[in-house]
Design a protein around this motif. Structure first.
Motif, PDB file in Angstrom:
ATOM      1  N   UNK A 143      17.442 -33.321  45.439  1.00 31.64           N
ATOM      2  CA  UNK A 143      17.144 -33.851  43.995  1.00 31.64           C
ATOM      3  C   UNK A 143      18.039 -32.833  42.826  1.00 31.64           C
ATOM      4  N   UNK A 144      18.376 -33.655  41.806  1.00 24.10           N
ATOM      5  CA  UNK A 144      19.161 -32.760  40.873  1.00 24.10           C
ATOM      6  C   UNK A 144      18.061 -32.019  39.854  1.00 24.10           C
ATOM      7  N   UNK A 145      18.566 -30.799  39.306  1.00 26.57           N
ATOM      8  CA  UNK A 145      17.733 -29.982  38.375  1.00 26.57           C
ATOM      9  C   UNK A 145      16.974 -30.552  37.444  1.00 26.57           C
ATOM     10  N   UNK A 146      17.559 -32.027  36.846  1.00 30.68           N
ATOM     11  CA  UNK A 146      16.783 -32.560  35.959  1.00 30.68           C
ATOM     12  C   UNK A 146      16.341 -34.199  36.559  1.00 30.68           C
ATOM     13  N   UNK A 147      15.111 -34.198  36.812  1.00 31.38           N
ATOM     14  CA  UNK A 147      14.744 -35.751  37.384  1.00 31.38           C
ATOM     15  C   UNK A 147      13.733 -36.275  36.063  1.00 31.38           C
ATOM     16  N   UNK A 148      13.325 -37.430  36.266  1.00 32.06           N
ATOM     17  CA  UNK A 148      12.863 -38.263  35.089  1.00 32.06           C
ATOM     18  C   UNK A 148      11.410 -38.669  35.614  1.00 32.06           C
ATOM     19  N   UNK A 149      10.492 -38.292  34.672  1.00 32.91           N
ATOM     20  CA  UNK A 149       8.973 -38.742  34.931  1.00 32.91           C
ATOM     21  C   UNK A 149       8.518 -39.846  33.996  1.00 32.91           C
ATOM     22  N   UNK A 150       7.859 -41.071  34.538  1.00 42.37           N
ATOM     23  CA  UNK A 150       7.393 -42.005  33.694  1.00 42.37           C
ATOM     24  C   UNK A 150       6.109 -41.374  33.168  1.00 42.37           C
ATOM     25  N   UNK A 151       6.151 -41.659  31.850  1.00 36.48           N
ATOM     26  CA  UNK A 151       5.073 -41.293  31.098  1.00 36.48           C
ATOM     27  C   UNK A 151       4.611 -42.347  30.054  1.00 36.48           C
ATOM     28  N   UNK A 167       5.967 -28.926  37.448  1.00 33.49           N
ATOM     29  CA  UNK A 167       6.025 -30.151  37.498  1.00 33.49           C
ATOM     30  C   UNK A 167       7.181 -30.686  38.264  1.00 33.49           C
ATOM     31  N   UNK A 168       8.421 -30.202  38.047  1.00 33.27           N
ATOM     32  CA  UNK A 168       9.442 -30.484  38.988  1.00 33.27           C
ATOM     33  C   UNK A 168       9.233 -30.481  40.592  1.00 33.27           C
ATOM     34  N   UNK A 169       8.252 -29.330  40.771  1.00 36.56           N
ATOM     35  CA  UNK A 169       8.220 -29.355  42.278  1.00 36.56           C
ATOM     36  C   UNK A 169       7.174 -30.254  42.678  1.00 36.56           C
ATOM     37  N   UNK A 181       3.784 -39.403  61.664  1.00 33.07           N
ATOM     38  CA  UNK A 181       5.078 -39.402  61.608  1.00 33.07           C
ATOM     39  C   UNK A 181       5.779 -38.744  63.015  1.00 33.07           C
ATOM     40  N   UNK A 182       6.938 -39.398  63.402  1.00 31.38           N
ATOM     41  CA  UNK A 182       7.288 -39.034  64.916  1.00 31.38           C
ATOM     42  C   UNK A 182       7.947 -37.872  64.744  1.00 31.38           C
ATOM     43  N   UNK A 183       7.635 -37.084  65.804  1.00 33.93           N
ATOM     44  CA  UNK A 183       8.234 -35.731  66.043  1.00 33.93           C
ATOM     45  C   UNK A 183       9.526 -35.652  65.698  1.00 33.93           C
ATOM     46  N   UNK A 184      10.474 -36.541  65.860  1.00 31.28           N
ATOM     47  CA  UNK A 184      11.871 -36.569  65.696  1.00 31.28           C
ATOM     48  C   UNK A 184      12.154 -36.399  64.169  1.00 31.28           C
ATOM     49  N   UNK A 185      11.250 -37.438  63.432  1.00 29.80           N
ATOM     50  CA  UNK A 185      11.472 -37.195  62.139  1.00 29.80           C
ATOM     51  C   UNK A 185      10.723 -36.412  61.239  1.00 29.80           C
ATOM     52  N   UNK A 186       9.795 -35.692  61.967  1.00 28.53           N
ATOM     53  CA  UNK A 186       9.209 -34.323  61.309  1.00 28.53           C
ATOM     54  C   UNK A 186      10.290 -33.168  61.440  1.00 28.53           C
ATOM     55  N   UNK A 187      10.937 -33.098  62.406  1.00 30.33           N
ATOM     56  CA  UNK A 187      11.818 -32.061  62.620  1.00 30.33           C
ATOM     57  C   UNK A 187      13.017 -32.332  61.579  1.00 30.33           C
ATOM     58  N   UNK A 188      13.510 -33.381  61.493  1.00 25.32           N
ATOM     59  CA  UNK A 188      14.541 -34.004  60.565  1.00 25.32           C
ATOM     60  C   UNK A 188      14.300 -33.420  59.144  1.00 25.32           C
ATOM     61  N   UNK A 189      12.916 -33.877  58.690  1.00 24.37           N
ATOM     62  CA  UNK A 189      12.333 -33.757  57.489  1.00 24.37           C
ATOM     63  C   UNK A 189      12.232 -32.245  56.877  1.00 24.37           C
ATOM     64  N   UNK A 190      11.926 -31.448  58.090  1.00 27.26           N
ATOM     65  CA  UNK A 190      11.872 -29.939  57.591  1.00 27.26           C
ATOM     66  C   UNK A 190      13.005 -29.361  57.726  1.00 27.26           C
ATOM     67  N   UNK A 191      14.014 -29.702  58.228  1.00 29.09           N
ATOM     68  CA  UNK A 191      15.469 -29.279  58.559  1.00 29.09           C
ATOM     69  C   UNK A 191      16.342 -29.682  57.087  1.00 29.09           C
ATOM     70  N   UNK A 192      15.999 -30.664  56.453  1.00 28.98           N
ATOM     71  CA  UNK A 192      16.703 -31.347  55.299  1.00 28.98           C
ATOM     72  C   UNK A 192      15.525 -31.381  53.918  1.00 28.98           C
ATOM     73  N   UNK A 193      15.016 -30.334  53.605  1.00 28.00           N
ATOM     74  CA  UNK A 193      14.052 -30.627  52.479  1.00 28.00           C
ATOM     75  C   UNK A 193      14.296 -31.358  51.499  1.00 28.00           C
ATOM     76  N   UNK A 194      13.466 -32.341  50.923  1.00 26.93           N
ATOM     77  CA  UNK A 194      13.686 -33.161  49.832  1.00 26.93           C
ATOM     78  C   UNK A 194      13.995 -32.511  48.735  1.00 26.93           C
ATOM     79  N   UNK A 195      13.562 -31.394  48.343  1.00 35.21           N
ATOM     80  CA  UNK A 195      13.836 -30.848  46.905  1.00 35.21           C
ATOM     81  C   UNK A 195      15.343 -30.368  46.972  1.00 35.21           C
ATOM     82  N   UNK A 244      11.732 -21.870  53.915  1.00 32.22           N
ATOM     83  CA  UNK A 244      11.868 -21.931  52.365  1.00 32.22           C
ATOM     84  C   UNK A 244      10.659 -22.523  52.157  1.00 32.22           C
ATOM     85  N   UNK A 245      10.523 -22.691  50.558  1.00 34.21           N
ATOM     86  CA  UNK A 245       9.324 -23.232  49.669  1.00 34.21           C
ATOM     87  C   UNK A 245       9.391 -24.658  50.190  1.00 34.21           C
TER      88      UNK A 245
END
Length: 201
Positions: free
Chosen positions: A45-53, A68-70, A28-42, A7-8
Motif C-alpha cells: 500500500x502507498x503511504x497515502x491511501x484514501x478513506x470514504x467519509x 488510521x492508516x494501519x 483460508x487454505x494453509x498455502x494461502x495463509x503462508x503466502x499472505x504472511x510472507x507478503x503482508x498487505x501493508x 514484522x507488525x
C-alpha cells in the motif's frame, strides 16, 4: 519463526486471515495463509491511501495518521490507493477512486477458486498494488507469473514492491484485454479489474 522476528504486518496479517476465514465460512487454505504472511498487505500500500467519509474521499497518511492508516490496511474492506488516475484532486468533492486494493475476502475467494498450484502458468490482469501477484508468486514461483497493469505508475510501484520481497514476476504495463502473447498459453487467467465480457485474447 519467533515473534521477535515477525514484522507488525505479519502479525496483523494473522488477524486479517482470521477475519477472512470467518467471512468465507471456512479457514483460508494453509498455502494461502503462508503466502499472505510472507507478503503482508501493508507492504503493497502507498503511504497515502484514501478513506470514504460520508461519500467524500479524504487522504490518510501513514506518517501523520499512522493508526488510521494501519487500521485501514488490515480492515476487511477494499482500500482506495489512488484517486483521479493519480492527479491531485481540487478538493474532497473532486476525488474519485481510480485504483484500490480489493476486499481481502474477494482476493482469497478468487485465489482458492482458481485452484492455483505450483507448475501452473498464470496470467493476472489488474496488478494494482501487487499484493495478489505477490501471493501468487509465493505460491507458484515468479517465473510462472505474468501480471498486467494498464497504469504505468501503478505497474512500476508494484514491480518495486514485489522486488523488495524477492519476487520478480513479469510485470507488464499494458492493456489486459490483449492478454500477453509472449508467454501464452496459460493454465489460469485471473482478473482483478472490471470487464463487460471475457476478451477473446
Amino acid at each position: 519463526m519467533t515473534s521477535s522476528h515477525r514484522s507488525p504486518g505479519q502479525d496483523a496479517t494473522r488477524g486479517l486471515l482470521q477475519a477472512v476465514s470467518e467471512d468465507l465460512g471456512h479457514d483460508v487454505g494453509p498455502e494461502w495463509q503462508k503466502a499472505a504472511v510472507a507478503v503482508p498487505r501493508d507492504h503493497f500500500l502507498p503511504d497515502r491511501i484514501w478513506a470514504d467519509r460520508d461519500g467524500r474521499y479524504r487522504p490518510v497518511d501513514r506518517l501523520t495518521d499512522a493508526a488510521d492508516w494501519w487500521s485501514a490496511a488490515y480492515a476487511l474492506t477494499p482500500v482506495v490507493t489512488q484517486v483521479n488516475d493519480g492527479a491531485e484532486p481540487d478538493g474532497p468533492d473532486d476525488a474519485w477512486p481510480s485504483s484500490s486494493a480489493s476486499h481481502p475476502s474477494v482476493v482469497f475467494r478468487m485465489l482458492e477458486g482458481a485452484d492455483i498450484a505450483p507448475g501452473a502458468k498464470v496470467l493476472h490482469i489488474g496488478t494494482g498494488t501487487g499484493w495478489d501477484s505477490g501471493m501468487i508468486s509465493h505460491r507458484i514461483g515468479a517465473a510462472d507469473l505474468v501480471t498486467v497493469e494498464v497504469d504505468h505508475a501503478l505497474a512500476d510501484r508494484a514491480r518495486e514492491a514485489l522486488a523488495c520481497l524477492g519476487h520478480h514476476p513479469t510485470v507488464v504495463c499494458g492493456d489486459g484485454r490483449l492478454g500477453w502473447g509472449p508467454r501464452a498459453p496459460y493454465d489460469r487467467v485471473l482478473a482483478t479489474c472490471s470487464v463487460r465480457r471475457v476478451p477473446p485474447h
